[in-house]
Design an enzyme around this catalytic site. Structure first.
Site, short mmCIF file in Angstrom:
data_model
loop_
_atom_site.label_atom_id
_atom_site.label_comp_id
_atom_site.label_asym_id
_atom_site.label_seq_id
_atom_site.Cartn_x
_atom_site.Cartn_y
_atom_site.Cartn_z
N SER A 194 -21.86 53.30 18.79
CA SER A 194 -22.98 52.96 19.66
C SER A 194 -23.12 53.88 20.87
O SER A 194 -24.20 54.00 21.42
CB SER A 194 -22.87 51.51 20.11
OG SER A 194 -21.62 51.27 20.71
N HIS A 222 -25.60 49.23 14.40
CA HIS A 222 -26.63 50.22 14.76
C HIS A 222 -27.20 50.93 13.53
O HIS A 222 -28.06 51.78 13.66
CB HIS A 222 -26.06 51.28 15.72
CG HIS A 222 -26.05 50.83 17.14
ND1 HIS A 222 -27.18 50.82 17.93
CD2 HIS A 222 -25.05 50.35 17.91
CE1 HIS A 222 -26.88 50.37 19.13
NE2 HIS A 222 -25.60 50.07 19.15
N LYS A 253 -30.63 44.13 16.94
CA LYS A 253 -31.05 45.49 17.25
C LYS A 253 -32.31 45.83 16.46
O LYS A 253 -33.38 45.35 16.81
CB LYS A 253 -29.88 46.44 17.02
CG LYS A 253 -28.84 46.20 18.12
CD LYS A 253 -27.54 46.91 17.97
CE LYS A 253 -26.68 46.58 19.19
NZ LYS A 253 -25.24 46.68 18.92
C1 LIG Z 1 -24.29 45.77 19.55
C2 LIG Z 1 -23.09 45.85 18.67
C3 LIG Z 1 -22.44 44.68 18.27
C4 LIG Z 1 -22.84 43.34 18.79
O1 LIG Z 1 -24.05 42.89 18.26
P1 LIG Z 1 -24.87 41.75 19.04
O2 LIG Z 1 -25.72 41.19 17.98
O3 LIG Z 1 -25.59 42.40 20.15
O4 LIG Z 1 -23.85 40.77 19.53
C5 LIG Z 1 -21.39 44.80 17.39
N1 LIG Z 1 -20.97 46.01 16.95
C6 LIG Z 1 -21.56 47.15 17.34
C7 LIG Z 1 -21.08 48.45 16.81
C8 LIG Z 1 -22.64 47.10 18.22
O5 LIG Z 1 -23.21 48.23 18.62
#
Ligand SMILES: *Cc1c(COP(=O)(O)O)cnc(C)c1O
Length: 406
Positions: A194, A222, A253
């Site tokens: 990320s 992502h 996301k």
């Molecule tokens: C954003 C993210 C999460 C968490 O996801 P949410 O739905 O926002 O809790 C988990 N793993 C990675 C790699 C992320 O970028």
């Protein structure tokens, strides 16, 4: 009134036991690392208003613009009218609605697995899964840049955690060679990282998992909605269907709403129904959230041009930043970091961009390692070419002003 007096009196006499927090906050201020929350006063969109300033938004994970897509909004409203605003219980008691089951069936089909389970967030999906499928006797082999929710899940599992250098499958192999053959081991990586936007070493790690008999797990938070056929993720992108035992994704996301999920075998999912603590002990999604997720899956299949546009914008913007001379690291995704090193400089870059009308968040330790501070940019399918060009012009001006570009 007497009791009111005694409460005040006690409070006045008592030293604030949280005083050390104020001291730490002051230290952040002194280092230029104190951050005020930016507040949106409009929708989450490519061009929005933040702190009462209209800006091009380069900090959102709303890759396809689905947060405001009319189909998602309509279906969420319809579900709310039909089913109400809350689920009223955890999934294992009275909080499993037909719409939750429908979403899980659709996600399993989307990920081409037997089954799927939805959690409240991607964070709880990772933490709840890793901590429940592994225990004290087990070993977790994890990429050093894996997401915090994987790290927390690994700690909660009480398993032995061994970290390999970023994307270095050779180093993971060296660790595996030291373990007894019968050792139960989880090999785990993010699909897309990320903060750097590069991809995990999936094909190599899948080979290792097969050679050493490890459980293979990928966090595609992502990557879902971004990579692979109709956004099926990195497992699809690399042609690894059937070789990854545990696939995590998020609905927060590209999918535009909220939630996380795990896709895999029926046995894995049923085990998580029985043992994953966020599933057992935290209330399930409101119907509107499940409905939005279902609508998003429809949109991914019916509007493939969204993903095509995301990639076209990604190529344009990444090439633009590189042509200006910024260090964009090893990104292969719509996430492009502008790495400046010093955290205070990253925050300054972000602040000056904001004043010019571009929102790109500065990110420092502990989210990224010391000395690797950056401004992270994310383009979406819904940015126009003019908006991206405007952002590049601002990066050029501020980069020169702060001596990052020469
Ligand atoms: C954003 C993210 C999460 C968490 O996801 P949410 O739905 O926002 O809790 C988990 N793993 C990675 C790699 C992320 O970028």
């Amino acid at each position: 009134m007497a009791s009111g007096f005694s409460r005040t009196y006690t409070a006045a006499m008592r030293r604030d036991p949280l005083e050390y927090l104020s001291t730490e906050l002051q230290a952040l201020r002194d280092q230029g690392l104190y951050r005020r929350l930016r507040v949106l006063d409009a929708e989450q969109k490519a061009r929005t208003s933040i702190d009462h300033r209209v800006v091009i938004n380069l900090s959102s994970n709303n890759y396809l613009g689905l947060t405001t897509h009319p189909t998602l909004v309509e279906r969420a409203l319809e579900a709310t009218r039909r089913l109400g605003v809350g689920s009223g219980s955890v999934r294992t008691i009275a909080g499993t609605m037909e719409i939750h089951m429908e979403l899980e069936r659709r996600l399993a089909a989307f990920k081409r697995t037997e089954a799927a389970v939805v959690f409240q967030s991607g964070f709880t999906a990772n933490a709840g899964t890793v901590s429940s499928i592994l225990g004290r006797e087990d070993v977790i082999i994890s990429d050093e840049l894996n997401h915090a929710s994987i790290i927390d899940g690994a700690r909660l599992s009480r398993a032995t955690i061994k970290v390999f250098p970023h994307r270095d499958a050779g180093a993971a192999r060296q660790i595996l060679k030291t373990l007894p053959r019968e050792q139960r081991t989880l090999l785990i990586t993010d699909g897309v990282f990320s903060m750097d936007g590069d991809l995990g070493a999936l094909p190599e790690l899948c080979d290792l998992a097969e050679e050493f008999g490890c459980i293979m797990m990928v966090d595609d938070a992502h990557a879902s909605g971004v990579f692979g056929d109709c956004g099926r993720g990195t497992v699809d992108h690399f042609g690894l269907h059937g070789r990854v035992d545990v696939q995590v994704g998020t609905l927060s996301k590209a999918i535009g709403a909220l939630g996380g999920y795990v896709a895999g075998s029926r046995a894995l999912i049923e085990f998580l129904y029985h043992r994953a603590r966020p599933f057992l002990f935290s209330t399930s999604h409101p119907p509107a959230v499940a409905a939005a997720g279902l609508a998003a899956l429809d949109v991914l299949e019916s509007e493939p041009q969204l993903i095509a546009q995301l990639w076209e914008n990604t190529r344009f913007f990444k090439a633009g930043l590189q042509a200006l001379g910024f260090d964009t690291g090893a990104s292969e995704s719509p996430i492009t970091p502008v790495i400046v090193g010093d955290a205070a400089l990253a925050m300054q870059l972000s602040d000056r961009l904001f004043e010019k009308g571009v929102f790109a968040q500065g990110i420092g330790f502990p989210t990224v390692p010391q000395g690797k501070a950056r401004v992270r940019t994310i383009v979406t399918a819904t940015h126009t070419r003019d908006e991206l060009q405007f952002a590049l012009d601002c990066f050029k001006a501020v980069g020169a002003e702060l001596g990052i570009l020469r």
